[in-house]
Design a protein around this motif. Structure first.
Motif, short mmCIF file in Angstrom:
data_model
loop_
_atom_site.label_atom_id
_atom_site.label_comp_id
_atom_site.label_asym_id
_atom_site.label_seq_id
_atom_site.Cartn_x
_atom_site.Cartn_y
_atom_site.Cartn_z
N ILE A 126 0.84 -1.21 0.00
CA ILE A 126 0.00 0.00 0.00
C ILE A 126 0.87 1.25 0.00
N PHE A 127 1.94 1.22 0.79
CA PHE A 127 2.86 2.36 0.86
C PHE A 127 3.49 2.64 -0.51
N LEU A 128 3.99 1.59 -1.15
CA LEU A 128 4.63 1.77 -2.47
C LEU A 128 3.61 2.13 -3.54
N LYS A 129 2.39 1.60 -3.42
CA LYS A 129 1.34 1.93 -4.40
C LYS A 129 0.99 3.41 -4.33
N ASN A 130 0.87 3.95 -3.10
CA ASN A 130 0.55 5.38 -2.95
C ASN A 130 1.67 6.27 -3.46
N LEU A 131 2.90 5.78 -3.39
CA LEU A 131 4.04 6.56 -3.90
C LEU A 131 4.28 6.35 -5.38
N GLY A 132 3.53 5.45 -5.98
CA GLY A 132 3.71 5.16 -7.41
C GLY A 132 4.99 4.41 -7.71
N THR A 134 5.28 0.96 -7.43
CA THR A 134 5.10 -0.42 -7.89
C THR A 134 5.52 -0.50 -9.35
N ASN A 135 5.93 -1.70 -9.76
CA ASN A 135 6.45 -1.91 -11.11
C ASN A 135 7.63 -0.99 -11.41
N SER A 136 8.59 -1.03 -10.52
CA SER A 136 9.82 -0.27 -10.70
C SER A 136 10.93 -0.97 -9.92
N TYR A 137 12.17 -0.65 -10.26
CA TYR A 137 13.29 -1.22 -9.51
C TYR A 137 13.29 -0.73 -8.06
N LEU A 138 13.01 0.56 -7.88
CA LEU A 138 13.00 1.13 -6.54
C LEU A 138 11.94 0.48 -5.66
N ILE A 142 13.55 -0.92 -1.99
CA ILE A 142 13.14 -0.42 -0.67
C ILE A 142 12.71 -1.55 0.27
N PRO A 143 11.77 -2.41 -0.13
CA PRO A 143 11.39 -3.48 0.81
C PRO A 143 12.48 -4.50 1.06
N TYR A 144 13.41 -4.66 0.12
CA TYR A 144 14.50 -5.60 0.36
C TYR A 144 15.37 -5.16 1.53
N LEU A 213 6.94 -10.90 -6.52
CA LEU A 213 5.68 -11.36 -7.11
C LEU A 213 4.55 -10.37 -6.87
N THR A 214 4.52 -9.74 -5.71
CA THR A 214 3.41 -8.86 -5.33
C THR A 214 3.56 -7.45 -5.88
N ILE A 215 4.77 -6.93 -5.85
CA ILE A 215 4.97 -5.51 -6.15
C ILE A 215 5.18 -5.26 -7.64
N ASN A 216 5.97 -6.11 -8.28
CA ASN A 216 6.25 -5.89 -9.70
C ASN A 216 5.50 -6.92 -10.55
N THR A 217 4.32 -6.55 -11.02
CA THR A 217 3.52 -7.45 -11.84
C THR A 217 3.71 -7.21 -13.33
N ASP A 218 4.31 -6.07 -13.69
CA ASP A 218 4.58 -5.78 -15.10
C ASP A 218 5.69 -6.69 -15.62
N GLU A 219 5.50 -7.20 -16.85
CA GLU A 219 6.47 -8.12 -17.43
C GLU A 219 7.87 -7.51 -17.51
#
Length: 275
Positions: A126-132, A134-138, A142-144, A213-219
Protein backbone atom coordinates in the motif's frame (compact mmCIF):
# COMPACT_ATOMS: atom_id res chain seq x y z
CA UNK A 1 47.64 -33.46 16.62
CA UNK A 2 45.19 -33.97 13.76
CA UNK A 3 43.12 -37.16 13.70
CA UNK A 4 42.94 -39.12 10.46
CA UNK A 5 39.40 -39.33 9.10
CA UNK A 6 37.95 -42.83 8.95
CA UNK A 7 36.40 -44.54 5.93
CA UNK A 8 32.96 -44.25 7.58
CA UNK A 9 33.39 -40.50 7.75
CA UNK A 10 33.89 -40.27 3.98
CA UNK A 11 30.91 -42.54 3.34
CA UNK A 12 28.66 -40.39 5.51
CA UNK A 13 30.10 -37.25 3.90
CA UNK A 14 29.36 -38.60 0.42
CA UNK A 15 25.80 -39.55 1.42
CA UNK A 16 25.26 -36.11 2.95
CA UNK A 17 26.57 -34.26 -0.11
CA UNK A 18 24.50 -36.46 -2.42
CA UNK A 19 21.31 -35.81 -0.45
CA UNK A 20 21.96 -32.06 -0.41
CA UNK A 21 22.84 -31.95 -4.11
CA UNK A 22 20.10 -34.35 -5.25
CA UNK A 23 17.48 -31.68 -6.14
CA UNK A 24 20.05 -29.75 -8.19
CA UNK A 25 21.31 -32.91 -9.95
CA UNK A 26 17.75 -33.97 -10.74
CA UNK A 27 16.99 -30.56 -12.24
CA UNK A 28 20.19 -30.79 -14.29
CA UNK A 29 19.16 -34.19 -15.69
CA UNK A 30 15.63 -32.93 -16.38
CA UNK A 31 16.98 -29.90 -18.24
CA UNK A 32 18.82 -32.06 -20.81
CA UNK A 33 16.10 -34.66 -21.31
CA UNK A 34 14.07 -34.57 -24.55
CA UNK A 35 10.38 -33.76 -24.25
CA UNK A 36 9.37 -37.41 -24.76
CA UNK A 37 11.24 -38.42 -21.58
CA UNK A 38 9.92 -35.71 -19.28
CA UNK A 39 6.57 -37.40 -18.76
CA UNK A 40 5.38 -41.00 -18.66
CA UNK A 41 7.44 -44.08 -17.82
CA UNK A 42 10.83 -42.42 -18.41
CA UNK A 43 10.09 -39.40 -16.22
CA UNK A 44 11.79 -40.99 -13.19
CA UNK A 45 14.85 -42.46 -14.94
CA UNK A 46 18.00 -40.80 -13.56
CA UNK A 47 19.68 -40.53 -16.99
CA UNK A 48 18.95 -40.02 -20.66
CA UNK A 49 20.47 -41.55 -23.75
CA UNK A 50 19.50 -38.58 -25.91
CA UNK A 51 20.69 -35.41 -24.14
CA UNK A 52 19.61 -32.15 -25.74
CA UNK A 53 19.96 -28.41 -25.11
CA UNK A 54 16.56 -27.55 -26.61
CA UNK A 55 15.19 -26.54 -23.21
CA UNK A 56 18.06 -24.07 -22.71
CA UNK A 57 17.53 -22.61 -26.18
CA UNK A 58 13.80 -22.32 -25.56
CA UNK A 59 14.40 -20.44 -22.30
CA UNK A 60 16.32 -17.69 -24.10
CA UNK A 61 14.36 -17.66 -27.37
CA UNK A 62 10.75 -18.18 -26.26
CA UNK A 63 10.78 -16.20 -23.00
CA UNK A 64 12.13 -12.75 -21.96
CA UNK A 65 14.60 -14.57 -19.73
CA UNK A 66 17.46 -12.14 -20.39
CA UNK A 67 15.18 -9.34 -19.21
CA UNK A 68 14.44 -11.28 -16.01
CA UNK A 69 18.17 -11.80 -15.42
CA UNK A 70 18.90 -8.12 -15.96
CA UNK A 71 16.12 -7.05 -13.57
CA UNK A 72 17.38 -9.40 -10.86
CA UNK A 73 20.95 -8.24 -11.36
CA UNK A 74 20.06 -4.53 -11.15
CA UNK A 75 17.86 -4.92 -8.06
CA UNK A 76 20.32 -7.24 -6.29
CA UNK A 77 23.40 -5.17 -7.10
CA UNK A 78 21.89 -1.83 -6.01
CA UNK A 79 20.42 -3.41 -2.88
CA UNK A 80 23.81 -4.90 -2.02
CA UNK A 81 25.76 -1.67 -2.51
CA UNK A 82 23.51 0.67 -0.58
CA UNK A 83 22.61 -1.82 2.17
CA UNK A 84 26.24 -2.68 2.94
CA UNK A 85 27.16 1.01 2.82
CA UNK A 86 24.49 1.98 5.39
CA UNK A 87 25.03 -1.13 7.50
CA UNK A 88 28.77 -0.50 7.76
CA UNK A 89 28.21 2.92 9.37
CA UNK A 90 25.45 1.64 11.65
CA UNK A 91 27.47 -1.37 12.73
CA UNK A 92 30.56 0.76 13.37
CA UNK A 93 28.58 3.12 15.60
CA UNK A 94 27.03 0.24 17.54
CA UNK A 95 30.37 -1.52 17.95
CA UNK A 96 32.43 1.51 18.96
CA UNK A 97 30.26 4.14 20.65
CA UNK A 98 28.61 3.93 24.03
CA UNK A 99 25.10 5.37 24.10
CA UNK A 100 21.84 4.69 25.86
CA UNK A 101 19.55 2.16 24.28
CA UNK A 102 22.25 0.34 22.33
CA UNK A 103 21.06 -3.04 23.55
CA UNK A 104 17.49 -2.11 22.71
CA UNK A 105 18.49 -1.05 19.18
CA UNK A 106 20.32 -4.33 18.61
CA UNK A 107 17.32 -6.24 19.89
CA UNK A 108 15.03 -4.19 17.64
CA UNK A 109 17.24 -4.93 14.62
CA UNK A 110 17.17 -8.63 15.45
CA UNK A 111 13.39 -8.65 15.91
CA UNK A 112 12.88 -6.90 12.56
CA UNK A 113 14.99 -9.55 10.84
CA UNK A 114 12.69 -12.20 12.34
CA UNK A 115 9.49 -10.75 10.87
CA UNK A 116 7.86 -13.09 8.33
CA UNK A 117 7.55 -11.40 4.95
CA UNK A 118 3.86 -12.21 4.71
CA UNK A 119 3.23 -10.05 7.80
CA UNK A 120 4.71 -6.95 6.15
CA UNK A 121 3.75 -7.36 2.52
CA UNK A 122 0.32 -5.63 2.76
CA UNK A 123 1.43 -2.32 4.38
CA UNK A 124 4.56 -2.19 2.19
CA UNK A 125 2.52 -2.72 -0.97
CA UNK A 126 0.00 0.00 0.00
CA UNK A 127 2.86 2.36 0.86
CA UNK A 128 4.63 1.77 -2.47
CA UNK A 129 1.34 1.93 -4.40
CA UNK A 130 0.55 5.38 -2.95
CA UNK A 131 4.04 6.56 -3.90
CA UNK A 132 3.71 5.16 -7.41
CA UNK A 133 6.71 2.89 -6.94
CA UNK A 134 5.10 -0.42 -7.89
CA UNK A 135 6.45 -1.91 -11.11
CA UNK A 136 9.82 -0.27 -10.70
CA UNK A 137 13.29 -1.22 -9.51
CA UNK A 138 13.00 1.13 -6.54
CA UNK A 139 9.78 -0.59 -5.53
CA UNK A 140 11.79 -3.77 -4.83
CA UNK A 141 14.96 -2.18 -3.53
CA UNK A 142 13.14 -0.42 -0.67
CA UNK A 143 11.39 -3.48 0.81
CA UNK A 144 14.50 -5.60 0.36
CA UNK A 145 15.97 -3.38 3.05
CA UNK A 146 13.74 -5.05 5.62
CA UNK A 147 15.37 -8.37 4.76
CA UNK A 148 19.02 -7.51 4.25
CA UNK A 149 19.83 -4.52 6.48
CA UNK A 150 19.31 -6.23 9.89
CA UNK A 151 21.39 -9.22 8.79
CA UNK A 152 24.15 -6.94 7.51
CA UNK A 153 24.30 -4.92 10.72
CA UNK A 154 24.53 -8.02 12.90
CA UNK A 155 27.37 -9.54 10.86
CA UNK A 156 29.35 -6.29 10.61
CA UNK A 157 29.05 -5.43 14.31
CA UNK A 158 30.98 -8.62 15.06
CA UNK A 159 33.71 -7.66 12.60
CA UNK A 160 34.11 -4.12 13.87
CA UNK A 161 34.34 -5.34 17.48
CA UNK A 162 37.32 -7.53 16.55
CA UNK A 163 39.37 -4.58 15.25
CA UNK A 164 41.76 -3.33 17.99
CA UNK A 165 40.71 0.03 19.37
CA UNK A 166 44.39 1.02 19.69
CA UNK A 167 44.57 1.49 15.91
CA UNK A 168 41.90 4.18 16.07
CA UNK A 169 43.65 5.88 18.97
CA UNK A 170 46.93 5.91 17.02
CA UNK A 171 45.21 7.42 13.99
CA UNK A 172 43.61 10.15 16.14
CA UNK A 173 46.98 10.96 17.71
CA UNK A 174 48.39 11.38 14.21
CA UNK A 175 45.69 13.96 13.51
CA UNK A 176 43.22 11.90 11.50
CA UNK A 177 39.57 12.91 11.67
CA UNK A 178 36.84 10.40 12.49
CA UNK A 179 35.96 9.86 8.81
CA UNK A 180 39.64 9.57 7.82
CA UNK A 181 40.11 6.99 10.58
CA UNK A 182 37.10 5.06 9.36
CA UNK A 183 37.99 5.02 5.64
CA UNK A 184 41.78 4.64 5.92
CA UNK A 185 42.11 2.40 8.99
CA UNK A 186 38.88 0.66 9.95
CA UNK A 187 37.31 0.02 6.56
CA UNK A 188 40.32 -1.85 5.04
CA UNK A 189 40.58 -4.05 8.14
CA UNK A 190 36.86 -4.82 8.02
CA UNK A 191 36.93 -5.48 4.26
CA UNK A 192 36.67 -9.31 4.59
CA UNK A 193 33.54 -8.96 6.71
CA UNK A 194 32.05 -6.34 4.40
CA UNK A 195 32.77 -8.57 1.41
CA UNK A 196 31.13 -11.55 3.11
CA UNK A 197 28.10 -9.47 3.99
CA UNK A 198 27.82 -8.22 0.42
CA UNK A 199 27.74 -11.79 -0.93
CA UNK A 200 25.02 -12.84 1.51
CA UNK A 201 22.94 -9.73 0.75
CA UNK A 202 23.27 -10.30 -3.00
CA UNK A 203 22.14 -13.93 -2.69
CA UNK A 204 19.18 -12.96 -0.47
CA UNK A 205 18.04 -10.28 -2.92
CA UNK A 206 18.60 -12.55 -5.93
CA UNK A 207 16.43 -15.35 -4.49
CA UNK A 208 13.63 -13.19 -3.04
CA UNK A 209 10.20 -14.15 -4.43
CA UNK A 210 7.22 -12.87 -2.42
CA UNK A 211 7.91 -9.12 -2.67
CA UNK A 212 8.87 -9.42 -6.34
CA UNK A 213 5.68 -11.36 -7.11
CA UNK A 214 3.41 -8.86 -5.33
CA UNK A 215 4.97 -5.51 -6.15
CA UNK A 216 6.25 -5.89 -9.70
CA UNK A 217 3.52 -7.45 -11.84
CA UNK A 218 4.58 -5.78 -15.10
CA UNK A 219 6.47 -8.12 -17.43
CA UNK A 220 9.22 -5.51 -17.86
CA UNK A 221 10.12 -5.54 -14.16
CA UNK A 222 9.75 -9.20 -13.23
CA UNK A 223 12.77 -10.80 -11.62
CA UNK A 224 14.12 -14.28 -12.31
CA UNK A 225 12.26 -16.20 -9.53
CA UNK A 226 8.93 -14.68 -10.59
CA UNK A 227 9.68 -15.10 -14.30
CA UNK A 228 10.42 -18.81 -13.89
CA UNK A 229 7.26 -19.29 -11.83
CA UNK A 230 5.26 -17.73 -14.70
CA UNK A 231 6.59 -20.22 -17.28
CA UNK A 232 3.72 -22.53 -16.40
CA UNK A 233 0.60 -21.95 -18.48
CA UNK A 234 -3.03 -22.82 -17.82
CA UNK A 235 -2.83 -26.07 -19.75
CA UNK A 236 0.91 -26.72 -20.03
CA UNK A 237 3.88 -27.32 -17.77
CA UNK A 238 7.20 -26.63 -19.58
CA UNK A 239 9.15 -28.81 -17.20
CA UNK A 240 12.31 -28.84 -19.33
CA UNK A 241 12.40 -25.05 -19.64
CA UNK A 242 11.77 -24.57 -15.91
CA UNK A 243 14.63 -26.95 -15.08
CA UNK A 244 16.97 -25.27 -17.58
CA UNK A 245 16.17 -21.79 -16.28
CA UNK A 246 16.71 -22.97 -12.71
CA UNK A 247 20.15 -24.32 -13.64
CA UNK A 248 21.11 -21.09 -15.42
CA UNK A 249 20.11 -19.02 -12.39
CA UNK A 250 21.72 -21.31 -9.81
CA UNK A 251 25.13 -21.94 -11.39
CA UNK A 252 26.47 -18.35 -10.94
CA UNK A 253 25.50 -18.38 -7.26
CA UNK A 254 27.13 -21.79 -6.74
CA UNK A 255 30.34 -20.57 -8.38
CA UNK A 256 30.25 -17.39 -6.28
CA UNK A 257 29.82 -19.31 -3.02
CA UNK A 258 32.48 -21.92 -3.89
CA UNK A 259 34.97 -19.22 -4.90
CA UNK A 260 34.54 -17.29 -1.67
CA UNK A 261 33.48 -20.05 0.73
CA UNK A 262 36.40 -19.40 3.09
CA UNK A 263 35.50 -15.74 3.42
CA UNK A 264 31.82 -16.58 3.96
CA UNK A 265 32.57 -19.17 6.65
CA UNK A 266 35.03 -16.79 8.27
CA UNK A 267 32.44 -14.03 8.27
CA UNK A 268 29.68 -16.18 9.72
CA UNK A 269 31.85 -17.71 12.44
CA UNK A 270 33.75 -14.56 13.32
CA UNK A 271 33.36 -13.80 17.00
CA UNK A 272 31.98 -17.24 17.80
CA UNK A 273 35.12 -18.00 19.87
CA UNK A 274 35.80 -15.77 22.84
CA UNK A 275 39.36 -14.42 22.73
Amino acid sequence: MQKKSSFLFYVLLFVFVFVVMFPFLWMLITSIKPMTELFGDKAFTPFTTKPTIKSYMSVFLDYPFVRYLWNSFVVSAITTIYTVFIASFAAYAIARFQFKGKTFILGLVLSVSMFPQIATISPIYIFLKNLGLTNSYLGLIIPYTTITLPLSIWILVTFFRKIPYDLEEAAKIDGASMMQTYWKVIFPLAAPGIFTTAILVFIAAWNEFLFALTINTDEKFKTVPVGIAMFQGQFSIPLGEIAAATIVVTVPLVILVLAFQRRIVSGLTSGSVKE
